[in-house]
Design an enzyme around this catalytic site. Sequence first.
Site, PDB file in Angstrom:
ATOM      1  CD1 TRP A 342       0.874  -0.733   3.067  1.00 51.81           C
ATOM      2  CD2 TRP A 342      -1.099   0.947   3.515  1.00 51.81           C
ATOM      3  NE1 TRP A 342       1.081   0.112   4.544  1.00 51.81           N
ATOM      4  CE2 TRP A 342      -0.133   0.740   4.155  1.00 51.81           C
ATOM      5  CE3 TRP A 342      -2.078   1.810   3.734  1.00 51.81           C
ATOM      6  CZ2 TRP A 342      -0.207   1.767   6.034  1.00 51.81           C
ATOM      7  CZ3 TRP A 342      -2.406   2.202   4.766  1.00 51.81           C
ATOM      8  CH2 TRP A 342      -0.860   1.880   6.215  1.00 51.81           C
ATOM      9  CG  ASP A 343       4.478   0.842   1.677  1.00 53.68           C
ATOM     10  OD1 ASP A 343       3.856   0.092   1.994  1.00 53.68           O
ATOM     11  OD2 ASP A 343       6.000   0.535   1.816  1.00 53.68           O
ATOM     12  CD  GLU A 482       2.001  -5.048   9.333  1.00 48.07           C
ATOM     13  OE1 GLU A 482       3.456  -4.975   9.596  1.00 48.07           O
ATOM     14  OE2 GLU A 482       1.938  -4.347   7.908  1.00 48.07           O
ATOM     15  CE  LYS A 595       5.314  -2.523  11.472  1.00 47.57           C
ATOM     16  NZ  LYS A 595       5.797  -3.648  10.400  1.00 47.57           N
ATOM     17  CD  GLN A 596       2.408   0.728  10.068  1.00 48.71           C
ATOM     18  OE1 GLN A 596       3.256  -0.502   9.667  1.00 48.71           O
ATOM     19  NE2 GLN A 596       1.730   1.329   9.220  1.00 48.71           N
TER      20      GLN A 596
HETATM   21  C1  BGC Z   1       4.525  -1.796   7.398  1.00 47.62           C
HETATM   22  C2  BGC Z   1       3.545  -1.951   5.878  1.00 47.62           C
HETATM   23  C3  BGC Z   1       5.009  -1.521   5.003  1.00 47.62           C
HETATM   24  C4  BGC Z   1       5.528  -2.793   4.559  1.00 47.62           C
HETATM   25  C5  BGC Z   1       6.460  -2.467   3.784  1.00 47.62           C
HETATM   26  C6  BGC Z   1       5.787  -2.715   6.940  1.00 47.62           C
HETATM   27  O1  BGC Z   1       6.974  -2.922   8.315  1.00 47.62           O
HETATM   28  O2  BGC Z   1       3.978  -2.173   8.655  1.00 47.62           O
HETATM   29  O3  BGC Z   1       2.360  -0.829   6.366  1.00 47.62           O
HETATM   30  O4  BGC Z   1       3.278  -1.516   4.419  1.00 47.62           O
HETATM   31  O5  BGC Z   1       6.898  -2.630   5.842  1.00 47.62           O
HETATM   32  O6  BGC Z   1       7.067  -0.865   4.164  1.00 47.62           O
END
Ligand code: BGC
Length: 766
Positions: A342-343, A482, A595-596
């Site tokens: 999704w980035d 996550e 996490k984020q």
């Molecule tokens: C993040 C995801 C991201 C992926 C790739 C993961 O660590 O939690 O949101 O899409 O890394 O960058």
Amino acid sequence: MVEFIDKYLSDNEWLIADHEYSSELQNVRETQFALGNGYVGSRGILEEKPEGSMPGTFFAGIYDFTGAEVEELVNAPEPFHFKVMAPEGEKLGAAAMNIVKHSRWLDMQKGLLARKTVYSSVNHGKFDYQSLRFISMSNPNIAVIRVYITPLDKKTEFTIRSFVDTSVFNKGLVTEGDKKHFHIEEYEKKGNNNYLRVETLEKEIPISYATRIVVRKGRKKHVESHRVFKILLRKNETACITKYISFIAQRNKLQKDIKKETLKLLKNATTNGFDKLLESHASAWKKIWQNSDIKIKGDNDALKALRFNIYHLVISSPHTDLDVGIGAKGLVGEGYRGHVFWDSEIFDLPFFIYTNPVIAKNLLMYRCRRIDKAREIARKKGFMGAMFPWESADKGVEVTPSWYKDIKGKIKQVLTGHLEHHITADIAFGMYHYFQATNDIRFFLKYGLEIILSAAQFWASRVKYNKKMKKYEILDVISPDEFHEHVNNSAFTNIIASWNLKIAVTLVKTLRRKFPKQIHALLDRLKVDEKAMRQWFKIGSGIFIPVSKRTGIIESFQGYFKRKNVSIKESDHRFLPIMPKGITNDNIQSTQLIKQADIIMLFHVLPEMFSYNQKKINFYFYETKTMHQSSLSAAIHGIIASEFSNLNKAYKYFLLSLNADLHDVYGNTKNGIHAASLGGTWQVVFHGFCGIRILGNILHIDPHLPGHWKNVNLVFRLKSHKISVEINHKKASVKLHAVKREHLNIVVFGRQERIAANRLYTFINK
Ligand code: BGC
């Protein structure tokens, strides 16, 4: 001493410099100093390939499966390889010589990598070694490296070896270990040139290279057709060796004779010569910067670092329609195996939408062409419509690996590929955002809308009706946070799914007035009728969103508040939270730590759905819970903090994101660039500090500049117009560059104005 490469370099404000030879940092520098043009990316390894270096040459979209659990970007032969030896086995490099001086520069303005090293040897005294290389931005199939060698103390005979290094392989550091994804098919000397063709193992994709070496000594110049050759140089005499390289990675087998084409490209390149190639390459970069540079006055470090972020976005993106997305680590590292997350839509796409919509469209086409695979994924899981894979490569199937090794070396199962479903709505959002900003109705009617409607079909089949609550639920997912797996009713997933369902209906209703034929044909094809759309709206309005009535805090997922109430108490010197005592990756699921950016992410993506107060309450609550263990997180917090004018905090988050790779904040820059963080950083400046957003279909500019920034200057694209903006703490000046009779409604500092084309409007910040 003559300064050879200096004359090519831009002013200091465009240079990332390194003046230290460090074997510990070499892999980080290789990522930072990478070159590329979106067709190919090349890690900035030192030409002599020192011990421990990680060569990486990645062609966009060239994945291979052999020996790996899932498709991965192929580490292809490395064309800049250049080995110079003095007699007695003294190779110019850190292993056999002392390094007296060493500097490298990444010239971001012109896309150059330059180097100066002075070596000293036991038998032959000192040597001056300089190099300059680029991958052409004007001709995607061409690269050039020029090397200058000067013995400073003695007449010396050098043996030089240079062709294309085929000894490279995918290191697979955190995966299955090393893998070679190609084999050599053809290797020959062809007149003055050398030719190589390799083929990937699974799909037999040919990658072809041709090189020619031209040696100049004083006024004498000759073509050197051998891959290994000797040069005798007097003390202080210089040899200037130029290697021209052409390459083609041919995904589409139906193309012409690859060898003939590669040699033809090389011939054109050598006929043009170094100076002309460099000139057209630099002028292509100049155009890119004219459309994407953001000039910040009052913060030179941020100016340069922002350029670094933009530079890496540019080299990782498809400038022509290559049918690729942007991998999580760009085109410059093996991290995440070159997969697209999704980035691409949520973090990187906005930069391109507003600076180079052609690239934005190329990125979206990558998804549109894989809609059938997304339909297959949905069908196999028992859903309707299209469900996009969490990680995607060439084929468009789910390529998330099933396991990984955590920091402690423990093997863990990966569930994101099964449960991180929000990606389907994120991609729909990307389509919508592009359309909103560009008005590209042709693309939207032909491709974009179909994605949004197919995603709505998916969500309508994905929800479950809870009779007791009289609400629709989405059960068993992973949200952007996550840390928690198998959660029910993640607020992020539910809200973006609800947006997806509702916008699908709104778009059909609006567009069918003007384009009845196309809309009806699309609805027929997708088997969507009025009843289905009524149902979409009903579900979209009736999705369960867990919110605390008492505090107004949106519950990250159902039952989140019941998890152990652990808060972050301190951060390190970079502003990265320190894990509270007693919490480990094994017990974090049982806590409220996330996490984020998750809820905060919603405020950024769908800002109009939440009140100022709601955003503020939630921001300060979730700030104490967010570990920022993903590089995607800090930028989003920066954007939202700047909305509340908490600029001190916003700036700290901005720095974290800005320097993610320049300072190797997450300790894994060696595996590739954090592409999402690059785009997120740009968004902090654009959407956050400059406050530029489309709200209710109107362009808003509501700046909140950090205190020490004097002024920001930028241009961006909106609906095929160019808009230039200059902002300082007191005012914002806006100009619409368009044909005479064009007008644009804008809101600046809360004041609405209809501006005419080509006149400067100044708005005062009252
Ligand atoms: C993040 C995801 C991201 C992926 C790739 C993961 O660590 O939690 O949101 O899409 O890394 O960058």
